[in-house]
Design an enzyme around this catalytic site. Structure first.
Site, PDB file in Angstrom:
ATOM      1  CE1 TYR A 177      -3.664   2.446   0.741  1.00 42.19           C
ATOM      2  CE2 TYR A 177      -2.673   2.806   2.885  1.00 42.19           C
ATOM      3  CZ  TYR A 177      -3.588   3.158   1.921  1.00 42.19           C
ATOM      4  OH  TYR A 177      -4.424   4.211   2.148  1.00 42.19           O
TER       5      TYR A 177
ATOM      6  CE  LYS B 255      -6.762   3.578  -0.486  1.00 42.82           C
ATOM      7  NZ  LYS B 255      -6.809   4.477   0.664  1.00 42.82           N
TER       8      LYS B 255
HETATM    9  C1  LIG Z   1      -4.405   7.407   1.354  1.00 41.70           C
HETATM   10  C2  LIG Z   1      -5.168   7.812   0.196  1.00 41.70           C
HETATM   11  O1  LIG Z   1      -6.284   7.390   0.007  1.00 41.70           O
HETATM   12  C3  LIG Z   1      -4.607   8.755  -0.723  1.00 41.70           C
HETATM   13  O2  LIG Z   1      -3.520   9.272  -0.482  1.00 41.70           O
HETATM   14  O3  LIG Z   1      -5.261   9.021  -1.752  1.00 41.70           O
HETATM   15 MG   LIG Z   2      -6.936   7.761  -1.976  1.00 44.64          MG
END
Ligand SMILES: CC(=O)C(=O)O
Ligand SMILES: [Mg+2]
Ligand SMILES: NC(=O)C1=CN([C@@H]2O[C@H](COP(=O)(O)OP(=O)(O)OC[C@H]3O[C@@H](n4cnc5c(N)ncnc54)[C@H](O)[C@@H]3O)[C@@H](O)[C@H]2O)C=CC1
Length: 556
Positions: free
Chosen positions: A98, A171
């Site tokens: 992630y 995600k």
């Molecule tokens: C964490 C997240 O969803 C973003 O940085 O777009």
């Molecule tokens: Mg995001």
């Protein structure tokens, strides 16, 4: 050439199907029953032993992107083993599968591509949508969650076209590793509407639609068709929207949020995790929530999503709505946003300042800067959602520290290359007084003999529990009450009493923390009358719903 000579050795189905595959953990009996006799080395390992080996192999990869690719390939071979490794090393591997490494994986998607994961829906073939979902061979009861992205604003790195599928994949991996959402009941979706990134359009290896982003009526019709198709095929699924551009993100949520079970993570998830961090910060600073003065640098999807939730928190703490709104200052590319500016977005309007109020403020090329705003406003909270690396300079942090005893400073932009300031600097420039949380994971900071633990105000610390709670309650909508319950549940897990304490729970506890958050969300859904499942014991129902990475005997 005869038919017989053209035949190739078959791959046994049990080894080719990642959710069913146990690899060398298949017992001899299972091997015989599943047609694997002689197809594996004789040794039989446990899942723990396999996980140990996979972890060693991953560590032998050169660099974080290589680790990400290794883990994706493991995911493609043996899903249980993948999640076992991920769950056993969650804090260490979250930054690999992630944020921030997923950003690099997205940028290099077409080069690193091995095999597809997810459903790829093309705006050039909207008529294929049902057929594409049908290839999953899943029924109406079989899907809990779909994460989709049109990839216009991936993290803080902008438009990455079809590579955005990896944000949906990342995600979802976090939903499972952090909250036990069943990985067999989720679907990542790329909504490929083209890309405006020239380097992708010019790249012969680019795997997405090779044309500029489609906008306007055709885009809207495509999104509407997606919502209609996904929700009619899978009526219980939560439809998670990720990394859309600012106008589409908000428009889709506002237009369809009551008709479909939609969740926009960048607005709602980010707003709620930042509220949780702010609630902790307020406990330390001693300034009431209703008295907070908030400067948001970067007034897009996340920035205004957070502003809305903090404004609502001020109202709940006794401020009237007008006063709370007036305690928010938005800064975007044009500088401080004031009424009457030609290029204000509709969702920025309500926070735009009266030009008369700022008539004598210093201007630089016509714009009121962040530094000038901080000097004038004396904010108690400074948020960074701008994607501008280094925007929170020493001068800005020092000016803020002059105006308030314990400045709350949240440089939230991702990935690392976009962060507004590194916590070590913010802590030092404020002489140890700033209360800091960031979007990326950051090591503790030593200053003046104190260890400052930096909470990760990333929606990943909240959305898994929120999603699990929505699934367990069967909530027909994600309501403001559910978001607030999630934020409060996260904040309640933090002990802010020690010097340098983190404002958020540690990532190491994320699975436990997600269960607590999910329980609070189910209770809120019940209280608000949107729950369609009514478990007798909510905490038990949440824990029972949490999928664990373990082999089921027989792998059927
Ligand atoms: C964490 C997240 O969803 C973003 O940085 O777009
Ligand atoms: Mg995001
Ligand atoms: N920590 C977290 O959980 C989350 C962090 N984010 C991060 O927030 C950042 C923004 O994301 P979104 O809101 O989705 O993007 P967005 O594009 O909707 O918003 C960014 C805003 O910053 C503004 N901006 C750009 N340059 C600027 C400058 N020089 N000065 C002032 N404003 C400027 C843009 O005009 C835009 O309004 C990204 O880095 C993203 O990774 C987003 C969601 C969650």
């Amino acid at each position: 050439m005869s038919e017989t000579r053209r035949r190739t050795p078959a791959t046994p189905a049990a080894l080719a199907d990642p959710p069913r595959n146990h690899g060398v953990a298949f017992t001899q009996e299972e091997r015989d029953a599943l047609g694997l006799t002689g197809r594996l080395p004789s040794g039989v390992l446990t899942l723990d032993q396999q996980a140990q080996r996979a972890y060693q192999q991953m560590n032998a990869q050169g660099g974080d992107l290589a680790k990400n690719v290794y883990l994706e390939q493991l995911h493609d071979r043996n899903e249980t083993l993948y999640f076992k490794v991920l769950s056993d090393h969650l804090a260490e591997l979250l930054p690999i599968v992630y944020d921030p490494t997923v950003g690099e994986a997205i940028e290099k998607y077409s080069n690193e591509y091995r095999r597809p994961r997810g459903i790829f829906l093309s705006i050039d073939r909207p008529e294929d949508m049902e057929r594409a979902f049908a290839t999953l061979e899943l029924g109406p009861e079989d899907v809990d969650l779909i994460v989709c992205s049109d990839a216009e604003q991936i993290l803080g790195i902008g438009d990455w076209g079809v590579g955005g599928i990896q944000i949906a994949v990342g995600k979802l991996a976090v939903y499972t590793a952090a909250a036990g959402v069943d990985p067999r009941r989720v679907v990542p979706v790329s909504l490929d509407v083209g890309t405006d990134r020239k380097s992708l359009l010019d790249d012969p290896l680019y795997l997405g639609n090779r044309h500029p982003r489609v906008r306007g009526a055709d885009y809207d019709a495509f999104m509407e068709k997606y919502l209609e198709t996904a929700s009619s095929l899978f009526p219980h699924a939560l439809l998670h929207f990720e990394d859309f551009g600012p106008s589409n993100a908000r428009r889709i949520l506002e237009q369809y949020g009551r008709r479909y079970r939609i969740f926009n993570d960048d607005m709602q998830g980010t707003g709620a995790i930042t509220l949780a961090a702010a609630l902790s910060g307020v406990k330390v600073s001693g300034v009431r929530m209703r008295d907070q003065r908030l400067v948001v640098f970067g007034a897009g999807t996340a920035g205004v999503g957070i502003a809305d939730q903090l404004r609502d928190a001020m109202v709940r703490d006794g401020a009237d709505r007008g006063q709370a709104t007036a305690q928010v200052w938005l800064i975007d590319k044009q500088g401080l946003l004031t009424r009457g500016m030609a290029d204000l977005r509709d969702f920025q309007q309500s926070y735009a300042r009266d030009p008369a109020e700022v008539a004598d403020w210093a201007r630089d090329g016509g714009a009121i800067s962040l530094l000038e705003t901080v000097r004038r406003v004396k904010p108690t909270i400074l948020l960074g959602t701008s994607t501008v690396h280094g925007a929170f300079t020493r001068e800005v942090v020092q000016a803020m520290s002059e105006g308030t005893e314990r400045p709350i400073v949240f440089p939230l932009s991702n990935p690392t290359s976009r962060i507004e300031a590194m916590p070590a600097d913010v802590v030092a420039w404020s002489k140890g007084r700033a209360l800091v949380a960031t979007g990326i994971p950051v090591a503790p900071v030593e200053y003046g003999g104190v260890t400052y633990r930096i909470g990760q105000a990333n929606n990943a610390l909240l959305y898994p529990g929120l999603g699990l709670g929505t699934i367990v309650s069967g909530a027909s909508q994600v309501t403001a009450g559910m978001l607030l319950a999630a934020a409060q549940a996260v904040a309640d897990q933090v002990d802010t009493s020690g010097p340098g304490a983190s404002l958020l729970p540690p990532v190491e506890n994320l699975r436990e923390s997600s269960a607590i958050t999910a329980t609070a969300v189910v209770k809120a859904a019940l209280d608000e009358g949107v729950a369609t499942c009514k478990p007798a014991d909510v905490a038990d129902a949440v824990r029972e719903a949490m999928w664990q990475p373990a082999y089921t005997a027989g792998a059927t």
